[in-house]
Design an enzyme around this catalytic site. Structure first.
Site, PDB file in Angstrom:
ATOM      1  N   ASP A  57       2.177   3.800   2.347  1.00  0.00           N
ATOM      2  CA  ASP A  57       1.030   4.551   2.359  1.00  0.00           C
ATOM      3  C   ASP A  57       1.775   6.074   1.529  1.00  0.00           C
ATOM      4  O   ASP A  57       1.464   6.046  -0.527  1.00  0.00           O
ATOM      5  CB  ASP A  57       0.411   5.249   3.309  1.00  0.00           C
TER       6      ASP A  57
ATOM      7  N   ARG B 223       2.951  16.678 -14.925  1.00  0.00           N
ATOM      8  CA  ARG B 223       2.894  17.113 -16.384  1.00  0.00           C
ATOM      9  C   ARG B 223       3.362  16.360 -17.702  1.00  0.00           C
ATOM     10  O   ARG B 223       2.712  16.702 -18.528  1.00  0.00           O
ATOM     11  CB  ARG B 223       2.842  18.867 -16.357  1.00  0.00           C
TER      12      ARG B 223
ATOM     13  N   HIS C 194      -9.873   1.309  -0.412  1.00  0.00           N
ATOM     14  CA  HIS C 194      -9.201   1.822   0.951  1.00  0.00           C
ATOM     15  C   HIS C 194     -10.676   1.690   1.180  1.00  0.00           C
ATOM     16  O   HIS C 194     -11.563   2.160   0.779  1.00  0.00           O
ATOM     17  CB  HIS C 194      -9.165   3.484   0.740  1.00  0.00           C
TER      18      HIS C 194
ATOM     19  N   HIS D 206       0.695  -0.505  -0.311  1.00  0.00           N
ATOM     20  CA  HIS D 206      -0.150  -0.535  -0.071  1.00  0.00           C
ATOM     21  C   HIS D 206       0.714   1.181  -0.320  1.00  0.00           C
ATOM     22  O   HIS D 206       1.443   1.853   1.298  1.00  0.00           O
ATOM     23  CB  HIS D 206      -1.033   0.211   1.286  1.00  0.00           C
TER      24      HIS D 206
ATOM     25  N   GLU E 280     -10.612   4.338   6.779  1.00  0.00           N
ATOM     26  CA  GLU E 280      -9.663   5.057   7.084  1.00  0.00           C
ATOM     27  C   GLU E 280     -10.000   6.267   7.613  1.00  0.00           C
ATOM     28  O   GLU E 280      -9.894   6.466   8.757  1.00  0.00           O
ATOM     29  CB  GLU E 280      -8.820   4.691   5.728  1.00  0.00           C
TER      30      GLU E 280
ATOM     31  N   GLY F 231      -9.090   8.631  -2.463  1.00  0.00           N
ATOM     32  CA  GLY F 231      -8.967   9.703  -1.789  1.00  0.00           C
ATOM     33  C   GLY F 231     -10.225   9.948  -0.317  1.00  0.00           C
ATOM     34  O   GLY F 231     -10.509   8.891   0.772  1.00  0.00           O
TER      35      GLY F 231
ATOM     36  N   ASP G  38      -6.682   3.234  -8.875  1.00  0.00           N
ATOM     37  CA  ASP G  38      -7.643   3.533  -8.194  1.00  0.00           C
ATOM     38  C   ASP G  38      -8.276   4.942  -8.418  1.00  0.00           C
ATOM     39  O   ASP G  38      -8.005   5.256  -9.476  1.00  0.00           O
ATOM     40  CB  ASP G  38      -6.955   3.842  -6.572  1.00  0.00           C
TER      41      ASP G  38
HETATM   42  O1  LIG Z   1      -6.926  14.279  -9.292  1.00  0.00           O
HETATM   43  C1  LIG Z   1      -7.706  14.897  -9.554  1.00  0.00           C
HETATM   44  O2  LIG Z   1      -8.466  15.884 -10.367  1.00  0.00           O
HETATM   45  C2  LIG Z   1      -9.256  14.617  -8.247  1.00  0.00           C
HETATM   46  C3  LIG Z   1     -10.725  15.428  -8.492  1.00  0.00           C
HETATM   47  C4  LIG Z   1     -10.630  15.359  -7.335  1.00  0.00           C
HETATM   48  C5  LIG Z   1     -10.402  14.352  -6.357  1.00  0.00           C
HETATM   49  C6  LIG Z   1      -9.399  14.017  -6.127  1.00  0.00           C
HETATM   50  C7  LIG Z   1      -8.685  13.128  -5.064  1.00  0.00           C
HETATM   51  O3  LIG Z   1      -9.493  12.558  -4.001  1.00  0.00           O
HETATM   52  C8  LIG Z   1      -7.774  11.976  -5.783  1.00  0.00           C
HETATM   53  C9  LIG Z   1      -7.417  11.339  -3.908  1.00  0.00           C
HETATM   54  C10 LIG Z   1      -6.109  10.918  -4.466  1.00  0.00           C
HETATM   55  O4  LIG Z   1      -5.225  10.414  -3.265  1.00  0.00           O
HETATM   56  C11 LIG Z   1      -4.409   9.154  -3.183  1.00  0.00           C
HETATM   57  N1  LIG Z   1      -4.080   9.105  -1.793  1.00  0.00           N
HETATM   58  C12 LIG Z   1      -3.037   8.897  -0.992  1.00  0.00           C
HETATM   59  N2  LIG Z   1      -2.767   8.714   0.071  1.00  0.00           N
HETATM   60  C13 LIG Z   1      -4.548   8.343  -0.074  1.00  0.00           C
HETATM   61  C14 LIG Z   1      -5.091   7.423   1.373  1.00  0.00           C
HETATM   62  O5  LIG Z   1      -4.178   7.854   2.544  1.00  0.00           O
HETATM   63  N3  LIG Z   1      -6.628   7.645   1.005  1.00  0.00           N
HETATM   64  C15 LIG Z   1      -7.203   7.759   0.529  1.00  0.00           C
HETATM   65  N4  LIG Z   1      -6.614   8.134  -0.658  1.00  0.00           N
HETATM   66  C16 LIG Z   1      -4.992   8.665  -0.799  1.00  0.00           C
HETATM   67  C17 LIG Z   1      -5.259   8.845  -4.271  1.00  0.00           C
HETATM   68  O6  LIG Z   1      -4.976   7.403  -4.347  1.00  0.00           O
HETATM   69  C18 LIG Z   1      -5.507   9.005  -4.671  1.00  0.00           C
HETATM   70  O7  LIG Z   1      -5.267   9.037  -6.094  1.00  0.00           O
HETATM   71  C19 LIG Z   1      -8.795  14.139  -7.199  1.00  0.00           C
HETATM   72 ZN   LIG Z   2      -4.114   4.665   0.879  1.00  0.00          ZN
END
Ligand SMILES: O=C(O)c1cccc(C(=O)CC[C@H]2O[C@@H](n3cnc4c(=O)[nH]cnc43)[C@H](O)[C@@H]2O)c1
Ligand SMILES: [Zn+2]
Length: 353
Positions: free
Chosen positions: A291, A82, A210, A27, A213, A183, A149
């Site tokens: 993580d 980018r 996930h 993870h 959490e 997310g 994901d």
């Molecule tokens: O990319 C975008 O434009 C976008 C728009 C709206 C919402 C999101 C996300 O919510 C992206 C979340 C992002 O966070 C990552 N992540 C990393 N660590 C964790 C964790 O501990 N728990 C949950 N999510 C996590 C995940 O893989 C997403 O890429 C994006």
């Molecule tokens: Zn995670």
């Protein structure tokens, strides 16, 4: 001849044992693994970003007030990636950092939607991660696999796009083994993603959302029931539901526990309050993971040291944790046997010094 895995001059303490122990990481997020050096290099390339270019300033920048703040900061780093070359560099450097920690196998969570919606060509994106995966295996010996994901908060458009990228035979990368959901969890109900997980599972991918959490145990039940989860990302709140713990133990559904992450995002107040001990006591298969290690000021080695303290483990106990990760992985039988054998050999040599 058996390879000499233990440096005989290493001090006989648990930290040194952990440092040399062959490990699997199940993870860990792609963008969340960018080292301060890579983040500052990318930030310098893109001066319009609010991400600091000074690696020392990143420590403050990566101090989170809550989970929502963490996601805001996470997305500001996503904005730095980018070009396909940025993707390749990041992936290759993440593999290098894993290899330095004796990680033999890692399942890296990647969010392709975040990159394609920011204009990176989908074909070039897949080529970049695959190129880095192959180079990393050849140069560092670390085997990488992907979990794509869905960023749940981005809605069903993101779910559709992620599922398409994961299941289209012309795009789907060779290293892809699983399908996830990340997310924020609040207001992002798991059941709505069932059709997307059904398609991914039908295409041969494993289900690893996930859940639990930042919300309660019902989210974990939903992940099991609706998304047919084979492992749970975090699953922290499972500790609040004895029936759920019994179910996870009975069906051998592993939890991907990330202790420092839970403190950094304020999902758990203190390490001593982390429920990892309750999971083990209930017979749940616990794996230890990092993580988003640089964002949380941790490493996989540190997570093993934290788990060893919380669970009161000696070298043999830590080796069992490492073997749990191999057992819970989506590696083939030959790969599992190889890494488990390495863990056993390393531990026996260490204890015989
Ligand atoms: O990319 C975008 O434009 C976008 C728009 C709206 C919402 C999101 C996300 O919510 C992206 C979340 C992002 O966070 C990552 N992540 C990393 N660590 C964790 C964790 O501990 N728990 C949950 N999510 C996590 C995940 O893989 C997403 O890429 C994006
Ligand atoms: Zn995670």
């Amino acid at each position: 001849m058996t390879e000499q895995l233990v440096d005989p001059r290493a001090p006989r303490d648990l930290k040194a044992f952990i440092a040399g122990l062959p490990k699997a990481e199940l993870h860990v997020h792609h963008v969340g693994s960018a080292s301060p050096r890579i983040v500052s290099e990318l930030a310098a390339r893109h001066p319009d970003s609010k991400v600091p270019t000074d690696p020392e300033a990143l420590v403050d920048y990566f101090t989170f007030t809550d989970f929502a703040h963490f996601i805001d900061v996470y997305l500001s780093v996503v904005d730095l990636i980018r070009t396909p070359e940025d993707v390749r560099l990041l992936t290759y450097e993440v593999a290098r950092d894993l290899a330095r920690q004796q990680v033999r196998y890692a399942e890296l969570t990647i969010t392709p939607f975040s990159s394609t919606r920011r204009g990176i060509d989908e074909r070039a994106f897949m080529d970049a991660i695959e190129d880095a995966r192959k180079a990393a295996e050849a140069e560092f010996g670390t085997v990488l696999r992907w979990c794509f994901d869905i960023p749940g908060e981005a809605g069903l458009e993101a779910a559709e796009e992620t599922t398409r990228l994961a299941t289209d035979d012309r795009l789907r990368p060779e290293g892809l083994v699983s399908f996830g959901l990340g997310g924020p969890e609040v207001g992002v109900e798991r059941p709505q993603f069932k059709p997307y997980f059904d398609r991914a599972i039908a295409a041969g991918l494993h289900s690893v959302p996930h859940a639990g959490e930042t919300t309660g145990p019902q989210t974990v039940w939903d992940a099991l029931t609706h998304l047919r989860a084979e492992r749970i990302g975090h699953g922290t709140s499972s500790a609040q539901d004895p029936k759920l713990l019994a179910h996870l133990a009975e069906h051998r559904i592993p939890l991907e526990v990330c202790p420092t992450s839970n403190i950094a995002t304020r999902a758990v107040r203190t390490l001593d309050e982390h429920p990892i001990k309750e999971f083990v006591r209930a017979g749940v298969l616990v794996t230890v993971n990092s993580d988003d290690p640089p964002m949380f000021g941790t490493t996989l080695e540190n997570e093993y040291a934290v788990a060893a303290r919380l669970l009161d483990l000696d070298e043999r106990g830590v080796a069992e944790l490492a073997k749990n990760a191999v057992e819970a992985s989506f590696l083939d039988t030959a790969g599992r046997t190889r890494i488990t054998g390495e863990i056993d050999t390393y531990t026996a040599q260490w204890l015989a010094r």
